[in-house]
Write a protein that holds these residues in place. Sequence first.
Motif, PDB file in Angstrom:
ATOM      1  N   ARG A 158       2.561  12.467 -10.620  1.00 59.63           N
ATOM      2  CA  ARG A 158       1.305  12.941 -11.211  1.00 59.63           C
ATOM      3  C   ARG A 158       1.533  13.615 -12.556  1.00 59.63           C
ATOM      4  NH1 ARG A 158      -0.087  14.151  -5.713  1.00 59.63           N
ATOM      5  NH2 ARG A 158       0.771  16.249  -5.932  1.00 59.63           N
ATOM      6  N   GLU A 159       2.696  14.250 -12.728  1.00 62.47           N
ATOM      7  CA  GLU A 159       2.974  14.931 -13.987  1.00 62.47           C
ATOM      8  C   GLU A 159       3.134  13.953 -15.148  1.00 62.47           C
ATOM      9  OE1 GLU A 159       6.423  17.246 -13.239  1.00 62.47           O
ATOM     10  OE2 GLU A 159       5.402  18.679 -11.902  1.00 62.47           O
ATOM     11  N   ARG A 160       3.413  12.706 -14.861  1.00 60.92           N
ATOM     12  CA  ARG A 160       3.530  11.719 -15.943  1.00 60.92           C
ATOM     13  C   ARG A 160       2.181  11.336 -16.508  1.00 60.92           C
ATOM     14  NH1 ARG A 160       7.081   6.961 -13.391  1.00 60.92           N
ATOM     15  NH2 ARG A 160       5.275   7.014 -11.985  1.00 60.92           N
ATOM     16  N   TYR A 161       1.114  11.568 -15.734  1.00 55.63           N
ATOM     17  CA  TYR A 161      -0.218  11.189 -16.176  1.00 55.63           C
ATOM     18  C   TYR A 161      -1.052  12.400 -16.598  1.00 55.63           C
ATOM     19  CZ  TYR A 161       0.987   6.879 -13.691  1.00 55.63           C
ATOM     20  OH  TYR A 161       1.621   5.741 -13.254  1.00 55.63           O
ATOM     21  N   ARG A 162      -0.863  13.517 -15.902  1.00 53.08           N
ATOM     22  CA  ARG A 162      -1.716  14.678 -16.144  1.00 53.08           C
ATOM     23  C   ARG A 162      -0.947  15.933 -15.756  1.00 53.08           C
ATOM     24  NH1 ARG A 162      -7.140  14.694 -12.786  1.00 53.08           N
ATOM     25  NH2 ARG A 162      -7.471  12.783 -14.012  1.00 53.08           N
ATOM     26  N   MET A 163      -1.029  16.946 -16.614  1.00 56.90           N
ATOM     27  CA  MET A 163      -0.307  18.182 -16.353  1.00 56.90           C
ATOM     28  C   MET A 163      -1.138  19.178 -15.546  1.00 56.90           C
ATOM     29  SD  MET A 163       2.651  17.729 -17.517  1.00 56.90           S
ATOM     30  CE  MET A 163       3.235  19.393 -17.279  1.00 56.90           C
ATOM     31  N   ILE A 215       0.863  -1.177   0.000  1.00 58.22           N
ATOM     32  CA  ILE A 215       0.000   0.000   0.000  1.00 58.22           C
ATOM     33  C   ILE A 215       0.898   1.225   0.000  1.00 58.22           C
ATOM     34  CG2 ILE A 215      -1.805   1.276   1.218  1.00 58.22           C
ATOM     35  CD1 ILE A 215      -2.658  -1.317   2.526  1.00 58.22           C
ATOM     36  N   ALA A 216       0.716   2.090  -0.992  1.00 56.92           N
ATOM     37  CA  ALA A 216       1.474   3.341  -1.073  1.00 56.92           C
ATOM     38  C   ALA A 216       0.673   4.442  -0.401  1.00 56.92           C
ATOM     39  CB  ALA A 216       1.760   3.703  -2.525  1.00 56.92           C
ATOM     40  N   ILE A 217       1.323   5.193   0.463  1.00 53.28           N
ATOM     41  CA  ILE A 217       0.665   6.252   1.219  1.00 53.28           C
ATOM     42  C   ILE A 217       1.682   7.357   1.452  1.00 53.28           C
ATOM     43  CG2 ILE A 217       1.223   5.213   3.456  1.00 53.28           C
ATOM     44  CD1 ILE A 217      -1.488   6.194   4.485  1.00 53.28           C
ATOM     45  N   GLU A 218       1.190   8.593   1.580  1.00 55.80           N
ATOM     46  CA  GLU A 218       2.081   9.735   1.727  1.00 55.80           C
ATOM     47  C   GLU A 218       2.381  10.076   3.189  1.00 55.80           C
ATOM     48  OE1 GLU A 218       0.371  12.981  -0.405  1.00 55.80           O
ATOM     49  OE2 GLU A 218       1.091  12.269  -2.353  1.00 55.80           O
ATOM     50  N   ARG A 219       2.012   9.204   4.102  1.00 52.84           N
ATOM     51  CA  ARG A 219       2.294   9.434   5.516  1.00 52.84           C
ATOM     52  C   ARG A 219       3.073   8.259   6.080  1.00 52.84           C
ATOM     53  NH1 ARG A 219      -0.232  13.305   8.550  1.00 52.84           N
ATOM     54  NH2 ARG A 219       0.043  12.010  10.398  1.00 52.84           N
ATOM     55  N   GLY A 220       4.007   8.586   6.979  1.00 54.17           N
ATOM     56  CA  GLY A 220       4.799   7.547   7.596  1.00 54.17           C
ATOM     57  C   GLY A 220       4.439   7.281   9.041  1.00 54.17           C
ATOM     58  N   GLU A 221       3.441   7.994   9.568  1.00 53.64           N
ATOM     59  CA  GLU A 221       3.027   7.799  10.953  1.00 53.64           C
ATOM     60  C   GLU A 221       1.588   8.245  11.092  1.00 53.64           C
ATOM     61  OE1 GLU A 221       2.704  11.990  11.638  1.00 53.64           O
ATOM     62  OE2 GLU A 221       2.381  10.486  13.200  1.00 53.64           O
ATOM     63  N   GLY A 222       0.987   7.855  12.207  1.00 51.59           N
ATOM     64  CA  GLY A 222      -0.408   8.200  12.452  1.00 51.59           C
ATOM     65  C   GLY A 222      -1.237   6.968  12.768  1.00 51.59           C
ATOM     66  N   LEU A 223      -2.464   7.206  13.211  1.00 42.64           N
ATOM     67  CA  LEU A 223      -3.351   6.107  13.588  1.00 42.64           C
ATOM     68  C   LEU A 223      -3.672   5.210  12.399  1.00 42.64           C
ATOM     69  CD1 LEU A 223      -5.826   8.000  15.950  1.00 42.64           C
ATOM     70  CD2 LEU A 223      -3.914   6.524  16.601  1.00 42.64           C
ATOM     71  N   LEU A 224      -3.858   5.799  11.230  1.00 44.10           N
ATOM     72  CA  LEU A 224      -4.178   4.992  10.051  1.00 44.10           C
ATOM     73  C   LEU A 224      -3.013   4.082   9.684  1.00 44.10           C
ATOM     74  CD1 LEU A 224      -6.078   4.286   7.717  1.00 44.10           C
ATOM     75  CD2 LEU A 224      -5.083   6.211   6.449  1.00 44.10           C
ATOM     76  N   LYS A 232       6.806  15.102  -2.669  1.00 44.89           N
ATOM     77  CA  LYS A 232       7.499  15.579  -3.867  1.00 44.89           C
ATOM     78  C   LYS A 232       7.559  14.491  -4.929  1.00 44.89           C
ATOM     79  CE  LYS A 232      10.430  18.983  -1.530  1.00 44.89           C
ATOM     80  NZ  LYS A 232      11.818  19.434  -1.267  1.00 44.89           N
ATOM     81  N   VAL A 233       7.785  13.243  -4.505  1.00 46.62           N
ATOM     82  CA  VAL A 233       7.828  12.131  -5.454  1.00 46.62           C
ATOM     83  C   VAL A 233       6.455  11.915  -6.083  1.00 46.62           C
ATOM     84  CG1 VAL A 233       8.214   9.647  -5.676  1.00 46.62           C
ATOM     85  CG2 VAL A 233       9.759  11.025  -4.274  1.00 46.62           C
ATOM     86  N   SER A 234       5.407  11.970  -5.263  1.00 44.25           N
ATOM     87  CA  SER A 234       4.066  11.777  -5.809  1.00 44.25           C
ATOM     88  C   SER A 234       3.665  12.926  -6.727  1.00 44.25           C
ATOM     89  CB  SER A 234       3.060  11.625  -4.667  1.00 44.25           C
ATOM     90  OG  SER A 234       3.055  12.785  -3.856  1.00 44.25           O
TER      91      SER A 234
END
Length: 206
Positions: A84-89, A52-61, A78-80
């Motif tokens: 996104r620019e590879r799919y839609r500008m 599972i890819a997620i933009e957070r490294g900590e938290g309840l979820l 920044k990576v995400s």
Amino acid sequence: MFAGLDWGESHHQLCLVHKAGHVVHQGRYTHTADGLERLDRHLHRHAPLMGIAIERGEGLLVERLQAADHTLYCVSPKVSARARERYRMAPKKDDAFDAFVLADSLCHEFRHWRPLPVASPQLAELRAVIRDRERVVWNQRDLENQLRAILQSYHPAVLHLFLFPGPGHQPAIPERLPHARAGPSGGARADEGVHRPSRVFRTHPI
């Protein structure tokens, strides 16, 4: 099966992508007990997941997903954003599209990504205490700012009386407040320098 989870404060967007690249599921789940239980059931229905890819490294979820034996990959914002620019500008915010980008990027690049390590019980408890303390500090700061704004509008002299040094600091309250009326010596009133609005409510139309 690869998953992308666009995290939010009130809801989360889940996207499941097959290894061939087509979308299997798109769903929105509220950040409540019922919503997270629905998320757990749906992830379990499509198990096993490669990650599972997620933009957070900590938290309840994050802790809840790791407790369910899911492998998480923390993706830098920044990576995400570059992905996104590879799919839609277009810079338009779209939760479903962001979740798809996370899942599809994980599908193609998970071999080069490092899984998020599972925190020990002691570290998870420490993080929970830190989150609670930060929440208390934020609430205290909001209340101080509201009180300061009210005093600046109606009674600015009280700010100097209570010695508010600035945002994020505890005000120094005097041990004994001066009485509003004149003392036995007939001196000036203690609240003489306090600003009072001449008329709070208007009794005639403007």
